[in-house]
Each structure stands twice: as structure tokens, then as C-alpha cells.
Write a protein that holds these residues in place. Structure first.
Motif, PDB file in Angstrom:
ATOM      1  N   LYS B 101     -34.666  -3.796  28.802  1.00  0.00           N
ATOM      2  CA  LYS B 101     -35.371  -5.203  29.527  1.00  0.00           C
ATOM      3  C   LYS B 101     -36.843  -5.263  29.767  1.00  0.00           C
ATOM      4  O   LYS B 101     -37.233  -5.718  30.506  1.00  0.00           O
ATOM      5  CB  LYS B 101     -34.385  -5.569  30.619  1.00  0.00           C
ATOM      6  CG  LYS B 101     -33.038  -5.905  30.034  1.00  0.00           C
ATOM      7  CD  LYS B 101     -32.534  -7.000  31.089  1.00  0.00           C
ATOM      8  CE  LYS B 101     -31.348  -7.829  30.479  1.00  0.00           C
ATOM      9  NZ  LYS B 101     -30.959  -9.016  31.238  1.00  0.00           N
ATOM     10  N   ARG B 119     -33.312  -1.646  24.684  1.00  0.00           N
ATOM     11  CA  ARG B 119     -32.228  -2.770  24.714  1.00  0.00           C
ATOM     12  C   ARG B 119     -32.696  -3.961  25.098  1.00  0.00           C
ATOM     13  O   ARG B 119     -33.454  -4.013  26.412  1.00  0.00           O
ATOM     14  CB  ARG B 119     -31.091  -2.025  25.446  1.00  0.00           C
ATOM     15  CG  ARG B 119     -30.008  -2.942  25.364  1.00  0.00           C
ATOM     16  CD  ARG B 119     -29.419  -3.496  26.647  1.00  0.00           C
ATOM     17  NE  ARG B 119     -29.296  -2.471  27.621  1.00  0.00           N
ATOM     18  CZ  ARG B 119     -29.414  -2.957  29.054  1.00  0.00           C
ATOM     19  NH1 ARG B 119     -29.684  -3.983  29.506  1.00  0.00           N
ATOM     20  NH2 ARG B 119     -29.035  -1.901  29.972  1.00  0.00           N
ATOM     21  N   GLU B 120     -32.904  -5.053  24.710  1.00  0.00           N
ATOM     22  CA  GLU B 120     -33.223  -6.225  25.058  1.00  0.00           C
ATOM     23  C   GLU B 120     -34.679  -6.319  25.477  1.00  0.00           C
ATOM     24  O   GLU B 120     -34.730  -6.902  26.476  1.00  0.00           O
ATOM     25  CB  GLU B 120     -32.202  -6.924  26.055  1.00  0.00           C
ATOM     26  CG  GLU B 120     -30.709  -6.973  25.361  1.00  0.00           C
ATOM     27  CD  GLU B 120     -29.632  -6.969  26.320  1.00  0.00           C
ATOM     28  OE1 GLU B 120     -30.060  -7.269  27.566  1.00  0.00           O
ATOM     29  OE2 GLU B 120     -28.588  -6.845  26.040  1.00  0.00           O
ATOM     30  N   TYR B 140     -27.016  -5.692  24.245  1.00  0.00           N
ATOM     31  CA  TYR B 140     -25.829  -5.110  24.564  1.00  0.00           C
ATOM     32  C   TYR B 140     -24.685  -6.027  23.898  1.00  0.00           C
ATOM     33  O   TYR B 140     -24.879  -7.141  23.628  1.00  0.00           O
ATOM     34  CB  TYR B 140     -25.919  -5.107  26.216  1.00  0.00           C
ATOM     35  CG  TYR B 140     -25.014  -3.761  26.600  1.00  0.00           C
ATOM     36  CD1 TYR B 140     -25.291  -2.691  26.091  1.00  0.00           C
ATOM     37  CD2 TYR B 140     -24.084  -4.000  27.686  1.00  0.00           C
ATOM     38  CE1 TYR B 140     -24.530  -1.608  26.378  1.00  0.00           C
ATOM     39  CE2 TYR B 140     -23.342  -3.042  28.161  1.00  0.00           C
ATOM     40  CZ  TYR B 140     -23.503  -1.782  27.389  1.00  0.00           C
ATOM     41  OH  TYR B 140     -22.665  -0.841  27.919  1.00  0.00           O
ATOM     42  N   ARG B 141     -23.439  -5.389  24.268  1.00  0.00           N
ATOM     43  CA  ARG B 141     -22.296  -5.983  23.730  1.00  0.00           C
ATOM     44  C   ARG B 141     -22.361  -7.423  23.881  1.00  0.00           C
ATOM     45  O   ARG B 141     -22.240  -8.236  25.002  1.00  0.00           O
ATOM     46  CB  ARG B 141     -21.136  -5.248  24.259  1.00  0.00           C
ATOM     47  CG  ARG B 141     -20.907  -3.930  24.251  1.00  0.00           C
ATOM     48  CD  ARG B 141     -20.820  -3.464  22.742  1.00  0.00           C
ATOM     49  NE  ARG B 141     -20.434  -1.930  22.826  1.00  0.00           N
ATOM     50  CZ  ARG B 141     -20.881  -1.256  21.547  1.00  0.00           C
ATOM     51  NH1 ARG B 141     -21.348  -1.837  20.411  1.00  0.00           N
ATOM     52  NH2 ARG B 141     -20.880  -0.069  21.750  1.00  0.00           N
ATOM     53  N   GLY B 142     -22.102  -8.149  22.573  1.00  0.00           N
ATOM     54  CA  GLY B 142     -21.940  -9.614  22.556  1.00  0.00           C
ATOM     55  C   GLY B 142     -23.243 -10.431  22.831  1.00  0.00           C
ATOM     56  O   GLY B 142     -23.138 -11.561  22.532  1.00  0.00           O
ATOM     57  N   GLU B 143     -24.487  -9.941  23.080  1.00  0.00           N
ATOM     58  CA  GLU B 143     -25.479 -10.607  23.185  1.00  0.00           C
ATOM     59  C   GLU B 143     -25.860 -11.074  21.904  1.00  0.00           C
ATOM     60  O   GLU B 143     -25.729 -10.512  20.867  1.00  0.00           O
ATOM     61  CB  GLU B 143     -26.619  -9.763  23.879  1.00  0.00           C
ATOM     62  CG  GLU B 143     -26.376  -9.504  25.428  1.00  0.00           C
ATOM     63  CD  GLU B 143     -26.297 -10.533  26.309  1.00  0.00           C
ATOM     64  OE1 GLU B 143     -26.890 -11.739  26.044  1.00  0.00           O
ATOM     65  OE2 GLU B 143     -25.730 -10.374  27.485  1.00  0.00           O
ATOM     66  N   LYS B 204     -30.867 -13.343   9.667  1.00  0.00           N
ATOM     67  CA  LYS B 204     -31.322 -15.026   9.444  1.00  0.00           C
ATOM     68  C   LYS B 204     -32.456 -15.059   9.295  1.00  0.00           C
ATOM     69  O   LYS B 204     -32.989 -15.716   8.624  1.00  0.00           O
ATOM     70  CB  LYS B 204     -30.651 -15.518  10.804  1.00  0.00           C
ATOM     71  CG  LYS B 204     -29.221 -15.483  11.091  1.00  0.00           C
ATOM     72  CD  LYS B 204     -28.943 -16.717  12.037  1.00  0.00           C
ATOM     73  CE  LYS B 204     -27.423 -16.804  12.345  1.00  0.00           C
ATOM     74  NZ  LYS B 204     -27.125 -16.065  13.437  1.00  0.00           N
ATOM     75  N   VAL B 242     -25.156 -14.908   2.990  1.00  0.00           N
ATOM     76  CA  VAL B 242     -23.922 -15.182   3.648  1.00  0.00           C
ATOM     77  C   VAL B 242     -24.236 -15.931   5.132  1.00  0.00           C
ATOM     78  O   VAL B 242     -23.313 -16.517   5.682  1.00  0.00           O
ATOM     79  CB  VAL B 242     -22.985 -13.799   4.059  1.00  0.00           C
ATOM     80  CG1 VAL B 242     -22.166 -13.927   5.124  1.00  0.00           C
ATOM     81  CG2 VAL B 242     -22.382 -13.141   2.970  1.00  0.00           C
TER      82      VAL B 242
END
Ligand code: ZN
Lengths: 569, 253
Positions: B101, B119-120, B140-143, B204, B242
Motif C-alpha cells: 500500500k 502489494r496494492e 491481497y486475497r479477493g481484491e 483485460k 476469454v
């Protein structure tokens, strides 16, 4: 003997037509009583210049079960917010849209709520729901059970055997220890098993030769045949599609001639934020909340809830599998898809509602429009369809929006112009008062659920002593102008009292009793049951992955049950 | 200028959470104040002086504050978390989440950094002289967003999922990368000078450039005309189809 006297509060108890009178509320042994003789042991609270209401009741929220847990599993990021350390009496909390079980109970209690109903339980997964219920402290609970795409239901509807349908509902409620009949996109959950959806009320469900219209009316008739305390509770077909207001109104019309078995609505249609939509696509998307409210203003057999959108993160979760697939494709986001064997489907999609995205802005307006344009406050419940429209912790925000045209105007300044052009919100001057808010956050929820006779939603004698006292003086606060003060007061009640015990003081949890679970045990004629069981035995043998003998939720999964009896008169 | 030198005097077997080690937090403080800054050893609250000998020179604002850690701190996590200014120099290895961060300033790790470095992060620069672990610059997980801005340079190798869900900023890996660098890239730039496998799945938008050998390429990329960048000819692909993606993947011919 515990006794409590709440003195000189401004009491708002709409079920007993008490509108801000200065009164004392007496409590003895967990119940409201007419009065008590003061003894040295009587605790007295001076509530002068404070608002006293019955404990909040939420008739539609998603607080427990497999969908909620799917949301937790797929959103580990959600648990990075809302972190609260454990205290001497509370366990650690985390999460915002899908908080952990403990947080569900504490946060509702901190908002002054004491009874909350989970709005979608597949019978097959009911045991999981009850295990989570057991983990949610303080509040009383109950759950609505999914019947809308169920094979047994559709077959009975096709055979026009309403007695057998009623027997199945009674059996399903007993099997799930559930409270009422929930219908989600009727027929759509089954069609989704073949990668399809139903396109409207009169489309045929693949392989079953019934239509959503037939499923809805059949279930409504069976519901009334059983004298269930709650009416059918319906998530309409075509939810989440532009132009769906027509289907919503058509659905209401379908049920105009069904007689309720008790003094309540025939149907509760849920989360209007998602089904009062005009337009034909996302380009010409607009609000048709006015058309829905017009209908509500002329008919009293329908009640609805807002499902108010809250900007920011949400986790959408519903049995409407095909709608969630469409959602996930549209937003290119993560998605879980569930199949509940012979019973229904499900989907979970986390998303963010963003200001100035006009579709979200318009959806935000729709919930408010329905609440404000519908004249009878009892007809529209305040909900956010937690966590579909947004987390329930935002109820104070919604209260402030309903009470203040100025706040709505301030909020609209942050939103797109398309929202102004395509909704009626900016022209609405109505501001709800404290009495209306008491209706929309407790009294009407309890009435619609059929819980008033079971001690919820009011402060009459023998009611459960669930009371919330808010730190705000209605004589001194002009809610229209001082909306921030109103919001703050509803965010942090001075006291929440559950069964006569202080569970919250000044925003802090002070006790964590276990809540009760309401469920409905409806009796049906033996011959109907015999016919039903013949069908069910075959289904379990041929199709279910589980044995009939292992299917029922055993009593030891249900903590502190309150069984409400129903059945043919 | 303010310079704070930390010399590790004790190593812990369990991890130490030290998000308090930032120029923002050290700037303007006396030596005693810095010594008493809280860190957590497992679930035990402790203070910096339990693990570091601290020397201080000068007193200044965060942008003029430099923290030098003289030695390896392989169990100290979250160093430089959220920092907006100043410098951290680690003369050794560091544990997970270094520079998480981070918004500005520079972190230099002379040795290796463990997983989740940067991270982030939103801005600033992280320079890692050795290797980096898993999930470099990831979310992090799920972000849905990892790194959003700034730059990370790794001179050694990195493990799997470098730049997972990266939404902006730049990662330069001088060595090789493990599996799936730039998975779900949503706008970041990743350059790998060595080898890697399965780059850019579900990308993307954004760019991934690889100068080494790519073991496996996901089949859902569309091959375009070759392109020359800085005198090197690349196979160019767009995708990931995809995910309806329009990212660019360059692999040296
Ligand atoms: Zn719902």
C-alpha cells in the motif's frame, strides 16, 4: 424478578396507535406490562427527551446460510473491513457486506434491531442456516423457505392439487424449521438447470408444463389454505431487467382476487429497487417507481420493501441463478452458481454501486421513490435487501433520506443528470415523520410477518420487552434540516433492550443473550399428507442425493425454538 | 535530513508485524520515541528496541527521512506499509508485504524480499536487489486491484503470480518469473527479461513483455503482426479473449 421502568420517553408504537406520547413503559420478566409497582429492585431509566420505539424488526435480510457463506468464501477481501477486536463479552468481528456471524447479531442490536428474518432458505440447506442462526447472538430469527422452482410444487400446481401443495408447504416448513413461503423468480430456477430462464409470467417452465403465474397463484392459495402467519413473499420474474415494472404490476394483479386468511396482505413483493424498472435496455433505462406506487395506492393486498441501494460495495445473493449469471457477464466479475437439486438454483455476485453511473443512480432513486410515493406507510418496508442493495448497517442513512428532502437534494447533487430526468425523485417533497419511521422499521415488518400476536413490533401488554431508546428529542430536532443528527441518533441508540435485558448502551454491546428461532408448524389433513409422502418417497429414492430420513432439520439444530401453529381452520 | 539506523539485535522465529517502520512514522521523533514504537511479535505487543539497536541523526520531515536497516530481517513483515515519502534501505533480506500500500518514496532491498512485496501499492518505487517471492505487486486475497501505480524493479527472479490483478504501475523483472505473471492484468505494465510460464491469463488490459522463453502460452490469445521494440522483434498477441481482454502480450521471437 427483573423489573424495569422506562420513564417519560416519547413513545412511537404504531401498532397501538401511539404517536409520540410521553409515557412510561413497564417491563417485568422480559415482557411489557401495563404497569409495575415500584420496588427497590426496579431499575428506572429516565428517557425524557428521548424516543422510545419497539425493538427493530427486519422482515427481509440475508444473514445466514449457504449463500451468505459463499459470499464470504468468494470475498476474502470483504473481511479486511469492519474489523472489531473482541471484548470481554463480544467475539471478534469482521466484514462489511458479508460480516461474520457474530457481527450480524451485534451490529443489528447496535442499530436497535431485535428480530431479523433470513429471506431465502433452500430446504436442502436449512440445517446450515440454523447452524449460523445458532451463532448469531442477541437477535431473534426466523427464515423464509424457497418454494418457487421446486419440482414437487410445480407438479402439484400442474395437477391443480392445492391440497397436496399445501401439504408439501407444511412438510417443507417443518423439514426446514422455516417460517414462510418465499418464491424467487418462479420457474426460473428450474429453467436455469437447462441454461435457460422464464421470459415472463406466462412462459412455460421446461419439462413441467406450468407457468410462473400458475406457480404464484397456486402457492398463494395454498398459503392461505394453511393460514400461515405470513403471506407468500415474492421476488418477481424478470428481476434485474429493464422494463420489468410491467411484470411486477401484472404479478400484483394476478393476486387481486385471493382472499387472505387473516388481517394482512396476500403477497409481499420484495426489493422494489430491482423491479420497478422502465425502459427496454440499459440505454433507455428509467424508473417506473411511480407506476408501481400508483398501483399500490389503489390496492391493499400487496406490501413491498425497498431493497434500497447504498453506494459502495454490495454482495448480491439470490436463488435467481439466471439473473446472477447475466449480472456476472454484464459486469465481468466473479460469480458463484449453485444448484439445489430438485428445489432451486442460486448465484452470488459481489459488486460496487458507483455514484454517477446513471444506472446505479436511478436504482438508488427507485427505492426512495416507491417509499415516498406510496401513501400508506405500512405498505413499504425499509430494507436494503442486505447485502444485495447494500449492508444493513446503512439503515440510518435510509431513514435520514426518507425524513429529509434536503438530504435527498444534497445527495442528488453528487449524481448524474440522467437520474434527475429519468426518475421523479427531485420533485418529491414528502418527508416521513418519526411515526412513519417506526412503522417502516418495526411495526409494519412485524405485522406483515404475522408476528404482532407473538409479541413483536409493538409495546402493548405481554409483548416481548424488546425496546429501543434513541438519543434524540423530536421536539428539538427538525429532521428535514438536521438530517445528520437524525442519522447519528439512529446509528447509535442510547439503549437496546432485548427481553427486558440491556444488550446495548450508547453503542456498546453490554450483554449477548441467545435469540429465539420462530418456525411454523402447519397441520394438514392426513389424506393429503399420505398422497404427498408417496410422491416424496419416490423423489428421494430416484433423484435426491440425500435420504428422506436424513433430510429433516433435527430439533437440536434449532436453539430456543418458538413454534407457531397453523393449518386448515 | 533525518537518518535512522536500525541494527537487528535479535531475530524472532515468529513473524513480526512492523507496519510502523515508515519514514512518515519516524520523522521528527527522538531516538527514545522511535525505540518505543509498537510492533507485534505474533500476538504479543512489543517495542522496536526489543529487536533493534537504533541510532538517530538529525530531525526532519518524512520526505527528508531515511531509514537504514543494517542486516537481514527475514521475519519482519510490512516494512514501509503505506509510506508516502522518504527512503528505506534494507541491507539484507526482508519478510512479506514490504512496501504494501505504499504511496510514495523509495524502498531498496539489497537482499531478497518474500511474497507480496509492493502489494496494492499506489506510488513510489521498490527496488529489490535479490529475488522476490510470490504475488509481487499483487492484490491481497479477493481484491480486484493489486498495484495501481509506482514501480517495482527486481534484479533476481520472482515466484508465481507476479502482478496478479495489477491495475496500473510498472513491474520490471530482470530475472525469470514463475507461473502466471500478470494474471488478470487490468492496466499494468510488466516486463520480464528472463523466462516464464502462462503469462497474462485473463488479462483485460495492460502490457506484458517477455524477453526470455515462454514455456506455455494460454490458447486464448490472438496473434497479431510482429512488432519491433528497442531493436528487438516480438511476437505480438492480444487478449485474453476469454475475459474479453484487449491487453498486449509481447514475446521475443
Ligand atoms: Zn433478498
Amino acid at each position: 424478578m427483573s423489573e424495569l421502568l422506562i420513564k417519560n420517553g416519547r413513545v412511537f408504537d404504531p401498532i397501538n396507535s401511539i404517536n409520540g406520547d410521553i409515557m412510561d413503559i413497564a417491563i417485568k420478566n422480559g415482557k411489557i406490562v401495563d404497569d409495575i409497582s415500584l420496588s427497590p429492585d426496579t431499575k428506572v431509566i429516565d428517557a425524557s427527551s428521548m424516543i422510545v420505539m419497539p425493538g427493530g424488526v427486519d422482515a427481509h435480510s440475508h444473514i445466514a446460510g449457504s449463500k451468505v457463506n459463499s459470499g464470504r468464501i468468494m470475498c476474502p477481501n470483504d473481511s479486511r473491513s469492519g474489523i472489531e477486536k473482541r471484548t470481554k463479552i463480544t467475539r471478534p468481528c469482521s466484514g462489511y457486506t458479508v460480516p461474520n456471524t457474530f457481527a450480524m447479531g451485534y451490529r443489528y442490536a447496535k442499530l436497535g434491531y431485535t428480530t431479523v428474518f433470513e429471506a431465502a432458505i433452500p430446504i436442502l440447506h436449512a440445517r446450515h442456516t440454523h447452524e449460523e442462526f445458532g451463532d448469531i447472538p442477541i437477535i431473534d430469527k426466523g427464515g423464509l423457505v424457497l418454494f418457487g422452482s421446486n419440482w414437487q410444487v410445480m407438479e402439484a400446481v400442474r395437477e391443480n392439487d392445492i391440497e397436496k401443495l399445501a401439504a408439501y408447504i407444511a412438510w417443507g416448513l417443518s423439514a426446514s424449521r422455516g417460517y414462510g413461503v418465499k418464491i424467487v423468480n418462479p420457474g426460473g430456477g428450474e429453467a436455469w438447470g437447462f441454461g435457460k430462464n422464464v421470459s415472463g409470467l406466462h412462459d412455460t417452465v421446461p419439462n413441467f408444463d406450468v407457468t410462473p403465474a400458475e406457480i404464484i397463484t397456486g402457492l398463494a392459495k395454498a398459503n392461505e389454505m394453511l393460514h400461515l402467519p405470513h403471506s407468500i413473499h415474492l421476488h418477481c420474474n424478470l428481476l434485474g431487467k429493464p422494463g420489468n415494472y410491467k411484470t411486477t404490476i401484472e404479478t400484483m394483479k394476478l393476486l387481486e382476487n385471493i382472499k387472505p386468511s387473516m388481517d394482512r396482505q396476500v403477497v409481499h413483493i420484495t426489493h422494489m429497487t430491482f423491479n420497478a424498472w422502465g425502459g427496454t435496455n440499459w440505454g433507455d433505462f428509467e424508473s417506473k417507481a411511480d407506476a408501481v406506487a400508483d398501483y399500490l395506492n389503489q390496492h391493499d393486498h400487496v406490501t413491498v420493501d425497498m431493497g434500497q441501494l447504498i453506494f459502495g460495495n454490495a454482495t448480491t445473493m439470490t436463488a435467481d441463478g439466471p439473473m446472477q449469471y447475466a449480472n456476472a457477464r454484464l459486469l465481468a466479475t466473479k460469480w458463484t452458481n449453485g444448484d439445489v437439486e430438485l428445489e432451486d438454483a442460486s448465484g452470488v455476485v459481489p459488486l460496487s454501486y458507483i455514484r454517477k453511473m446513471y444506472i446505479h443512480d436511478i436504482m438508488w432513486a427507485v427505492g426512495l421513490e416507491v417509499a415516498l410515493l406510496t401513501k400508506n406507510p405500512w405498505q413499504v418496508l425499509l430494507t436494503t435487501d442486505h447485502p444485495n442493495g447494500g449492508p444493513f448497517v446503512n439503515y440510518p442513512e435510509v431513514i435520514a433520506l426518507l425524513m429529509s428532502a434536503r438530504k435527498r437534494e444534497e445527495e442528488m447533487l453528487k449524481l448524474s443528470n440522467k437520474m434527475r430526468d429519468r426518475t421523479t425523485l427531485s420533485g418529491i417533497e414528502r418527508e416521513l415523520d418519526w411515526y412513519d419511521i417506526a412503522i417502516k422499521t418495526r411495526a409494519s415488518h412485524a405485522k406483515i410477518l404475522g408476528l404482532t400476536d407473538h409479541g413483536k413490533g409493538h409495546l402493548g401488554a405481554y409483548a416481548d420487552a424488546d425496546v429501543t431508546i434513541y438519543h434524540i428529542n423530536p421536539d428539538q430536532v427538525d429532521a428535514g434540516r438536521e438530517h445528520a443528527t437524525v442519522k447519528k441518533a439512529f446509528e447509535k441508540p442510547a439503549y437496546t433492550i432485548k427481553d427486558g435485558e440491556f444488550v446495548v448502551r450508547n453503542g456498546e454491546i453490554t450483554a449477548t443473550p441467545e435469540g429465539r428461532t420462530f418456525w411454523v408448524n402447519a397441520s394438514v389433513p392426513e389424506e393429503d399428507n399420505t398422497r404427498l409422502m408417496k410422491d416424496l418417497r419416490l423423489k428421494f429414492r430416484k433423484y435426491y442425493s440425500i435420504n428422506l430420513a436424513n433430510y429433516m432439520v433435527q430439533d437440536n439444530y434449532v436453539k430456543h425454538p418458538v413454534v407457531i401453529k397453523a393449518g386448515g381452520s | 535530513m533525518q537518518t535512522v539506523t536500525l541494527i537487528p539485535v535479535m531475530q524472532s522465529k515468529i513473524s513480526i508485524e512492523a507496519e510502523t517502520i515508515t519514514p512518515n512514522n519516524f520523522a521528527g521523533k527522538t531516538r527514545e520515541e522511535i525505540e518505543n514504537i509498537t510492533i507485534w511479535e505474533g500476538n504479543h505487543k512489543t517495542r522496536l528496541f526489543e529487536f533493534f539497536k537504533i541510532a538517530l541523526e538529525g530531525k526532519d520531515s518524512p520526505e527528508n527521512t531515511k531509514i537504514i536497516i543494517n542486516g537481514s530481517i527475514p521475519r519482519v513483515k510490512r516494512v514501509g506499509e503505506g509510506m508516502t515519502d522518504g527512503m528505506i534501505l534494507i541491507n539484507g533480506d526482508v519478510d512479506m508485504h514490504v512496501g504494501a500500500k505504499m504511496q510514495g518514496g523509495v524502498i531498496t532491498v539489497k537482499g531478497n524480499a518474500d511474497s507480496w512485496a509492493g502489494r496494492e501499492m499506489k506510488g513510489g518505487e521498490i527496488i529489490i536487489g535479490g529475488d522476490a517471492g510470490y504475488y509481487l505487486g499483487a492484490g491481497y486475497r479477493g481484491e480486484s486491484c493489486g498495484m495501481r501505480g509506482g514501480k517495482i524493479i527486481v534484479f533476481g527472479d520472482v515466484k508465481d503470480y507476479a502482478g496478479e490483478h495489477i491495475c496500473g504501475g510498472e513491474i520490471l523483472i530482470k530475472g525469470s518469473a514463475g507461473l502466471m505473471p500478470g494474471i488478470s492484468n487490468n492496466g499494468g505494465i510488466i516486463t520480464i527479461e528472463g523466462n516464464t510460464e502462462i503469462p497474462g491469463a485473463e488479462m483485460k488490459k495492460g502490457t506484458i513483455k517477455i524477453n526470455g522463453v515462454v514455456e506455455t502460452l494460454v490458447p486464448s490469445y490472438k496473434q497479431e503482426d510482429d512488432e519491433e521494440i528497442d531493436g528487438i522483434v516480438y511476437n505480438k498477441y492480444t487478449g485474453d479473449v476469454v475475459a474479453g481482454g484487449k491487453g498486449s502480450l509481447y514475446i521475443k521471437k
